[in-house]
Design a protein around this motif. Structure first.
Motif, PDB file in Angstrom:
ATOM      1  N   GLY A 138      46.575  55.958  50.229  1.00 18.71           N
ATOM      2  CA  GLY A 138      47.890  56.355  50.701  1.00 18.71           C
ATOM      3  C   GLY A 138      48.394  55.567  51.889  1.00 18.71           C
ATOM      4  O   GLY A 138      49.497  55.827  52.388  1.00 18.71           O
ATOM      5  N   LYS A 139      47.604  54.598  52.340  1.00 21.85           N
ATOM      6  CA  LYS A 139      47.964  53.815  53.526  1.00 21.85           C
ATOM      7  C   LYS A 139      48.086  52.322  53.247  1.00 21.85           C
ATOM      8  O   LYS A 139      48.680  51.598  54.037  1.00 21.85           O
ATOM      9  N   LYS A 140      47.495  51.885  52.136  1.00 24.24           N
ATOM     10  CA  LYS A 140      47.499  50.457  51.863  1.00 24.24           C
ATOM     11  C   LYS A 140      47.504  50.210  50.363  1.00 24.24           C
ATOM     12  O   LYS A 140      46.960  50.995  49.571  1.00 24.24           O
ATOM     13  N   TRP A 141      48.146  49.091  49.991  1.00 31.08           N
ATOM     14  CA  TRP A 141      48.191  48.671  48.597  1.00 31.08           C
ATOM     15  C   TRP A 141      47.979  47.163  48.552  1.00 31.08           C
ATOM     16  O   TRP A 141      48.292  46.445  49.508  1.00 31.08           O
ATOM     17  N   TYR A 142      47.448  46.699  47.445  1.00 33.17           N
ATOM     18  CA  TYR A 142      47.230  45.266  47.243  1.00 33.17           C
ATOM     19  C   TYR A 142      47.875  44.846  45.927  1.00 33.17           C
ATOM     20  O   TYR A 142      47.925  45.622  44.966  1.00 33.17           O
ATOM     21  N   ILE A 143      48.364  43.618  45.872  1.00 32.35           N
ATOM     22  CA  ILE A 143      48.737  42.980  44.606  1.00 32.35           C
ATOM     23  C   ILE A 143      47.829  41.773  44.449  1.00 32.35           C
ATOM     24  O   ILE A 143      47.693  40.957  45.367  1.00 32.35           O
ATOM     25  N   ILE A 144      47.175  41.692  43.294  1.00 34.76           N
ATOM     26  CA  ILE A 144      46.351  40.520  42.995  1.00 34.76           C
ATOM     27  C   ILE A 144      46.798  39.955  41.655  1.00 34.76           C
ATOM     28  O   ILE A 144      47.397  40.658  40.832  1.00 34.76           O
ATOM     29  N   GLY A 145      46.549  38.658  41.434  1.00 36.52           N
ATOM     30  CA  GLY A 145      46.999  38.041  40.191  1.00 36.52           C
ATOM     31  C   GLY A 145      46.336  36.713  39.914  1.00 36.52           C
ATOM     32  O   GLY A 145      45.599  36.160  40.747  1.00 36.52           O
ATOM     33  N   THR A 146      46.601  36.190  38.733  1.00 35.37           N
ATOM     34  CA  THR A 146      46.041  34.924  38.260  1.00 35.37           C
ATOM     35  C   THR A 146      46.803  33.746  38.864  1.00 35.37           C
ATOM     36  O   THR A 146      48.034  33.708  38.829  1.00 35.37           O
ATOM     37  N   ASP A 147      46.069  32.782  39.391  1.00 35.31           N
ATOM     38  CA  ASP A 147      46.663  31.551  39.918  1.00 35.31           C
ATOM     39  C   ASP A 147      46.876  30.586  38.752  1.00 35.31           C
ATOM     40  O   ASP A 147      46.002  29.796  38.408  1.00 35.31           O
ATOM     41  N   LEU A 148      48.061  30.673  38.129  1.00 25.54           N
ATOM     42  CA  LEU A 148      48.326  29.817  36.964  1.00 25.54           C
ATOM     43  C   LEU A 148      49.822  29.660  36.749  1.00 25.54           C
ATOM     44  O   LEU A 148      50.557  30.635  36.595  1.00 25.54           O
ATOM     45  N   ASN A 149      50.253  28.430  36.740  1.00 28.94           N
ATOM     46  CA  ASN A 149      51.615  28.077  36.343  1.00 28.94           C
ATOM     47  C   ASN A 149      51.488  27.187  35.117  1.00 28.94           C
ATOM     48  O   ASN A 149      51.242  25.984  35.222  1.00 28.94           O
ATOM     49  N   ILE A 150      51.624  27.780  33.938  1.00 24.23           N
ATOM     50  CA  ILE A 150      51.360  27.048  32.701  1.00 24.23           C
ATOM     51  C   ILE A 150      52.371  25.924  32.495  1.00 24.23           C
ATOM     52  O   ILE A 150      52.105  24.969  31.739  1.00 24.23           O
ATOM     53  N   GLY A 151      53.502  25.958  33.185  1.00 27.20           N
ATOM     54  CA  GLY A 151      54.483  24.881  33.084  1.00 27.20           C
ATOM     55  C   GLY A 151      53.998  23.577  33.693  1.00 27.20           C
ATOM     56  O   GLY A 151      54.582  22.516  33.437  1.00 27.20           O
ATOM     57  N   LYS A 152      52.922  23.656  34.476  1.00 30.35           N
ATOM     58  CA  LYS A 152      52.389  22.462  35.130  1.00 30.35           C
ATOM     59  C   LYS A 152      51.103  21.960  34.469  1.00 30.35           C
ATOM     60  O   LYS A 152      50.498  20.998  34.955  1.00 30.35           O
ATOM     61  N   THR A 153      50.659  22.621  33.404  1.00 27.55           N
ATOM     62  CA  THR A 153      49.397  22.241  32.778  1.00 27.55           C
ATOM     63  C   THR A 153      49.443  22.587  31.293  1.00 27.55           C
ATOM     64  O   THR A 153      50.512  22.847  30.739  1.00 27.55           O
ATOM     65  N   THR A 154      48.292  22.571  30.637  1.00 26.01           N
ATOM     66  CA  THR A 154      48.186  22.989  29.232  1.00 26.01           C
ATOM     67  C   THR A 154      47.193  24.132  29.155  1.00 26.01           C
ATOM     68  O   THR A 154      46.394  24.347  30.073  1.00 26.01           O
ATOM     69  N   TRP A 155      47.215  24.862  28.048  1.00 29.68           N
ATOM     70  CA  TRP A 155      46.277  25.972  27.906  1.00 29.68           C
ATOM     71  C   TRP A 155      44.838  25.472  27.861  1.00 29.68           C
ATOM     72  O   TRP A 155      43.931  26.135  28.367  1.00 29.68           O
ATOM     73  N   ASP A 156      44.616  24.320  27.275  1.00 32.88           N
ATOM     74  CA  ASP A 156      43.247  23.786  27.231  1.00 32.88           C
ATOM     75  C   ASP A 156      42.768  23.430  28.637  1.00 32.88           C
ATOM     76  O   ASP A 156      41.672  23.821  29.056  1.00 32.88           O
ATOM     77  N   ALA A 157      43.604  22.710  29.379  1.00 33.43           N
ATOM     78  CA  ALA A 157      43.224  22.317  30.736  1.00 33.43           C
ATOM     79  C   ALA A 157      43.078  23.531  31.641  1.00 33.43           C
ATOM     80  O   ALA A 157      42.211  23.557  32.536  1.00 33.43           O
ATOM     81  N   ALA A 158      43.895  24.565  31.420  1.00 29.99           N
ATOM     82  CA  ALA A 158      43.843  25.766  32.255  1.00 29.99           C
ATOM     83  C   ALA A 158      42.534  26.526  32.086  1.00 29.99           C
ATOM     84  O   ALA A 158      42.149  27.302  32.963  1.00 29.99           O
ATOM     85  N   GLN A 159      41.840  26.280  30.960  1.00 26.31           N
ATOM     86  CA  GLN A 159      40.565  26.949  30.724  1.00 26.31           C
ATOM     87  C   GLN A 159      39.360  26.072  31.053  1.00 26.31           C
ATOM     88  O   GLN A 159      38.236  26.562  31.150  1.00 26.31           O
ATOM     89  N   ARG A 160      39.614  24.781  31.221  1.00 29.14           N
ATOM     90  CA  ARG A 160      38.520  23.867  31.568  1.00 29.14           C
ATOM     91  C   ARG A 160      38.494  23.554  33.071  1.00 29.14           C
ATOM     92  O   ARG A 160      37.442  23.558  33.711  1.00 29.14           O
ATOM     93  N   GLN A 161      39.657  23.321  33.624  1.00 26.43           N
ATOM     94  CA  GLN A 161      39.770  22.969  35.042  1.00 26.43           C
ATOM     95  C   GLN A 161      40.780  23.873  35.745  1.00 26.43           C
ATOM     96  O   GLN A 161      41.546  23.425  36.587  1.00 26.43           O
ATOM     97  N   GLY A 162      40.749  25.145  35.384  1.00 18.57           N
ATOM     98  CA  GLY A 162      41.672  26.094  35.972  1.00 18.57           C
ATOM     99  C   GLY A 162      41.252  26.529  37.363  1.00 18.57           C
ATOM    100  O   GLY A 162      40.178  26.168  37.866  1.00 18.57           O
ATOM    101  N   SER A 163      42.103  27.326  37.992  1.00 17.73           N
ATOM    102  CA  SER A 163      41.827  27.831  39.336  1.00 17.73           C
ATOM    103  C   SER A 163      40.611  28.747  39.325  1.00 17.73           C
ATOM    104  O   SER A 163      40.391  29.510  38.374  1.00 17.73           O
ATOM    105  N   LYS A 164      39.835  28.693  40.387  1.00 14.24           N
ATOM    106  CA  LYS A 164      38.659  29.563  40.546  1.00 14.24           C
ATOM    107  C   LYS A 164      38.965  30.715  41.497  1.00 14.24           C
ATOM    108  O   LYS A 164      38.060  31.448  41.901  1.00 14.24           O
ATOM    109  N   GLY A 165      40.249  30.859  41.871  1.00 12.29           N
ATOM    110  CA  GLY A 165      40.612  31.873  42.853  1.00 12.29           C
ATOM    111  C   GLY A 165      41.575  32.905  42.319  1.00 12.29           C
ATOM    112  O   GLY A 165      42.112  32.787  41.211  1.00 12.29           O
ATOM    113  N   ILE A 166      41.817  33.940  43.127  1.00 13.21           N
ATOM    114  CA  ILE A 166      42.793  34.970  42.788  1.00 13.21           C
ATOM    115  C   ILE A 166      43.785  35.112  43.938  1.00 13.21           C
ATOM    116  O   ILE A 166      43.440  34.970  45.110  1.00 13.21           O
ATOM    117  N   PHE A 167      45.039  35.349  43.581  1.00 16.00           N
ATOM    118  CA  PHE A 167      46.059  35.598  44.588  1.00 16.00           C
ATOM    119  C   PHE A 167      45.915  37.020  45.123  1.00 16.00           C
ATOM    120  O   PHE A 167      45.587  37.953  44.368  1.00 16.00           O
TER     121      PHE A 167
END
Length: 354
Positions: free
Chosen positions: A103-132
């Motif tokens: 009731g005092k704090k909330w978080y938003i987390i998500g996938t670090d991925l902009n598919i417009g800058k890469t391909t689905w194959d590359a996003a799964q081979r050399q994708g981000s290792k982090g979370i927003f």
């Protein structure tokens, strides 16, 4: 037919009927657990999504306390655009604080991925290792944007992170989907492992424990895990639903546990039972006014995005029905929904509703 034969026939019929009764207790679905939410203090819902080719954080607010009728906030423009990583965030999920942060704090987390800058194959081979990560104390001001690396260089990607307060641990269990390459293949050009669900614990979404594997059903690929507590008003309850996508078969299904997040999970209907095919990104939330009813958003990723479903037996893979889409926006993609009280609803509407 003599009396003995009739007695045997009736007994056999009664036994056969009793064998058809579903033991909901064995699935962790007791009556008291299903009579959930219906909370008069809750007055609406906040939806957090991304929109197809626009990988940013969008807010949608329910029209009153209607769980399947939403309006865009901020005149349909993003609430936040990432400034780090790929510059895009998919699969945003809003996490209510647990323990002393409830009731005092909330978080938003998500996938670090902009598919417009890469391909689905590359996003799964050399994708981000982090979370927003973003955090807030009022659901209006979101601060401390950060991109936290949770996997090492053997991982091909970190997708669809979510989190839930684990009452048994007193920390947040954060989970995501990853595939891995052998250390002998540092460029990730070969064949990876199957996609499995990984997890780590955190108290602040800054420092995480060493990740471990939570679900591995090789050779089946599993992604898009989400949990729904069966006793949301009881912070120490150990009964949960979990929805996930079989990425190999492109189906979504549900499992139940009455023994905690690391307890015994049961898939009602057996190993092939599903809720829907051709969908992903399940997002589940309790109805604020109808006890026992759960709403489930399923992302028809090849079509118009999220469509709402509902059930009063949410631990079952059968019986989910399509809800009315008369008030449902089109084009919403993998995200989450948070029930809110009237004060929060008014605050959100005042800030971004006009």
């Amino acid at each position: 037919m003599n009396l003995l034969s009739l007695t045997l026939l009736v007994s056999t019929w009664a036994w056969a009927c009793s064998a058809l009764v579903i033991d909901t207790a064995s699935l962790g679905l007791h009556e008291a657990q299903l009579a959930q939410r219906g909370d008069p203090s809750l007055a609406g819902y906040l939806g957090v999504f991304f929109l197809g080719t626009d990988p940013y954080v969008y807010f949608y607010l329910s029209n009153g306390n209607n769980p399947i009728s939403f309006k865009a906030l901020n005149k349909g423009s993003p609430i936040y655009k990432p400034t780090k990583g790929t510059g895009g965030v998919r699969d945003p999920t809003i996490i209510p604080g647990g323990g002393s942060e409830a009731g005092k704090k909330w978080y938003i987390i998500g996938t670090d991925l902009n598919i417009g800058k890469t391909t689905w194959d590359a996003a799964q081979r050399q994708g981000s290792k982090g979370i927003f990560v973003w955090e807030s104390t009022d659901l209006i001001n979101w601060v401390n944007e950060r991109l936290v690396v949770v996997e090492d260089n053997t991982a091909g990607m970190v997708w669809a992170p979510e989190a839930i307060w684990d009452p048994a641990k007193g920390q947040y269990l954060v989970h995501w989907a990853s595939k891995f390459y052998p250390t002998s293949d540092p460029n990730h050009t070969g064949n990876p492992s199957s996609i499995r669900i990984r997890y780590a614990y955190t108290s602040d979404f800054r420092t995480f424990s060493t990740p471990q594997t939570y679900i591995d059903r090789s050779p089946t690929n599993i992604i898009d895990l989400t949990f729904l507590p069966l006793n949301p008003s009881n912070s120490t309850a150990q009964s949960f639903l979990r929805f996930m996508k079989d990425e190999s078969l492109k189906t979504v299904f549900v499992e139940t546990s009455a023994t905690g997040l690391f307890g015994i999970w049961t898939r009602a209907g057996g190993s092939s039972a599903i809720i829907q095919s051709g969908v992903e990104g399940p997002a589940a939330y309790w109805d604020n006014t109808t006890p026992g009813k759960v709403h489930l958003l399923l992302d028809f990723y090849g079509s118009d995005g999220y469509r709402p479903y509902e059930s009063s037996n949410p631990g079952s893979n059968s019986g989910w029905t399509a809800s009315s889409r008369a008030g449902w926006p089109t084009g919403l993609r993998h995200g989450s929904v948070l029930p809110v009280d009237q004060t929060v609803w008014n605050r959100l509407n005042s800030k971004w509703g006009s």
